[in-house]
Motif scaffolding. Structure first.
Motif, PDB file in Angstrom:
ATOM      1  N   LYS A  69       0.841  -1.206   0.000  1.00  0.00           N
ATOM      2  CA  LYS A  69       0.000   0.000   0.000  1.00  0.00           C
ATOM      3  C   LYS A  69       0.869   1.245   0.000  1.00  0.00           C
ATOM      4  O   LYS A  69       0.616   2.202  -0.744  1.00  0.00           O
ATOM      5  CB  LYS A  69      -0.922  -0.003   1.218  1.00  0.00           C
ATOM      6  N   PHE A  76      -2.997   0.003  -3.596  1.00  0.00           N
ATOM      7  CA  PHE A  76      -3.215  -1.365  -3.142  1.00  0.00           C
ATOM      8  C   PHE A  76      -3.723  -1.295  -1.707  1.00  0.00           C
ATOM      9  O   PHE A  76      -3.046  -0.757  -0.825  1.00  0.00           O
ATOM     10  CB  PHE A  76      -1.918  -2.179  -3.191  1.00  0.00           C
ATOM     11  N   ARG A 195       1.380  -8.703  -6.634  1.00  0.00           N
ATOM     12  CA  ARG A 195       0.971  -7.554  -5.817  1.00  0.00           C
ATOM     13  C   ARG A 195       0.947  -6.263  -6.634  1.00  0.00           C
ATOM     14  O   ARG A 195       0.045  -5.423  -6.452  1.00  0.00           O
ATOM     15  CB  ARG A 195       1.860  -7.425  -4.588  1.00  0.00           C
ATOM     16  N   THR A 198      -2.178  -6.117  -9.183  1.00  0.00           N
ATOM     17  CA  THR A 198      -3.424  -5.657  -8.566  1.00  0.00           C
ATOM     18  C   THR A 198      -3.426  -4.138  -8.421  1.00  0.00           C
ATOM     19  O   THR A 198      -4.399  -3.459  -8.763  1.00  0.00           O
ATOM     20  CB  THR A 198      -3.601  -6.305  -7.180  1.00  0.00           C
ATOM     21  N   ALA A 199      -2.308  -3.594  -7.906  1.00  0.00           N
ATOM     22  CA  ALA A 199      -2.229  -2.147  -7.689  1.00  0.00           C
ATOM     23  C   ALA A 199      -2.263  -1.376  -9.002  1.00  0.00           C
ATOM     24  O   ALA A 199      -2.959  -0.360  -9.129  1.00  0.00           O
ATOM     25  CB  ALA A 199      -0.957  -1.814  -6.917  1.00  0.00           C
TER      26      ALA A 199
END
Length: 240
Positions: A69, A76, A195, A198-199
């Motif tokens: 994040k 994210f 990861r 997705t972001a």
């Protein structure tokens, strides 16, 4: 985790090794699946499990989610608009990478693991060739629009064409992503690819620019008009 899993390993390997890897995925499913009422994450979301009783694996994944994040400027976020936690956008790649570690420790140097479209491969296939991965046409599931040769890298794809609208922009109060329909990311391993896929998808059309500017990542985005945009280094993975 609500998805098919495929494992292809060296034919000389102990057949029980495949069972070991599938047992690991079953273990991860019991802990992290939001589809199971008896999973640890479901118990956490119900408020039935105090923090002191959370598993080490859960704490690790949540820490990695917080790191991601921060690295993506908030694009994210495993916390859903209703306040519940859904680590699906990070735990799949993490689990595949860990499963690959099981094979590495067993001395397996040629293998292919795929779970829900995210892939970690190593070495060569049974024909002695580099493993190859096809990227599907988001508008025609029977058509492959690009073939990549990861050569030990991880590959992950995010999109709305297979599962419908399930990825949202966390910085815009859950707005759906409508300007791109598919985004494939190649990273140093499947965890990094997953990861950031997705972001980057949550960023919409700006996601490919984020990948271009992030060392160690390459990407291939398809927008809602069917136009594909690769990062500058993506083509190197398309050469057999």
């Amino acid at each position: 985790m609500g998805m098919p899993i495929t494992i292809d390993i060296d034919g000389a390997a102990d057949a029980g090794l495949v069972d070991t890897v599938f047992d690991y995925f079953e273990h991860i499913d019991r802990r992290f699946s939001t589809y199971r009422a008896d999973s640890e994450i479901s118990a956490i979301n119900r408020g039935d499990l105090p923090v002191r009783d959370w598993s080490g694996e859960m704490m690790e994944v949540l820490a990695l989610a917080a790191q991601t994040k921060n690295e993506t400027g908030g694009y994210f976020d495993i916390r859903k608009p209703d306040g519940s936690l859904d680590p699906s956008g990070i735990v799949k790649g993490w689990a595949i990478r860990n499963a690959a570690g099981i094979l590495h420790r067993a001395g397996i140097s040629d293998f292919f693991i795929e779970a829900g479209g995210d892939i970690q491969s190593c070495g060569r296939n049974a024909s002695g060739l580099d493993w190859s991965v096809g990227i599907r046409n988001p508008f025609n599931a029977d058509e492959i629009i690009k073939i990549v040769y990861p050569r030990g890298h991880g590959v992950a794809t995010s999109g709305t064409y297979a599962r419908g609208q399930h990825i949202y922009n966390p910085r815009a109060v859950g707005d759906p992503i409508i300007d791109i329909v598919g985004l494939t990311v190649i990273g140093v391993d499947v965890f990094e690819a997953d990861r950031f896929a997705t972001a980057a998808f949550a960023m919409g059309r700006d996601g490919i620019l984020f990948l271009e500017q992030t060392p160690g990542l390459e990407g291939y985005a398809v927008n809602s008009n069917g136009r594909a945009t690769p990062t500058s280094g993506f083509g190197a993975f398309c050469q057999p």
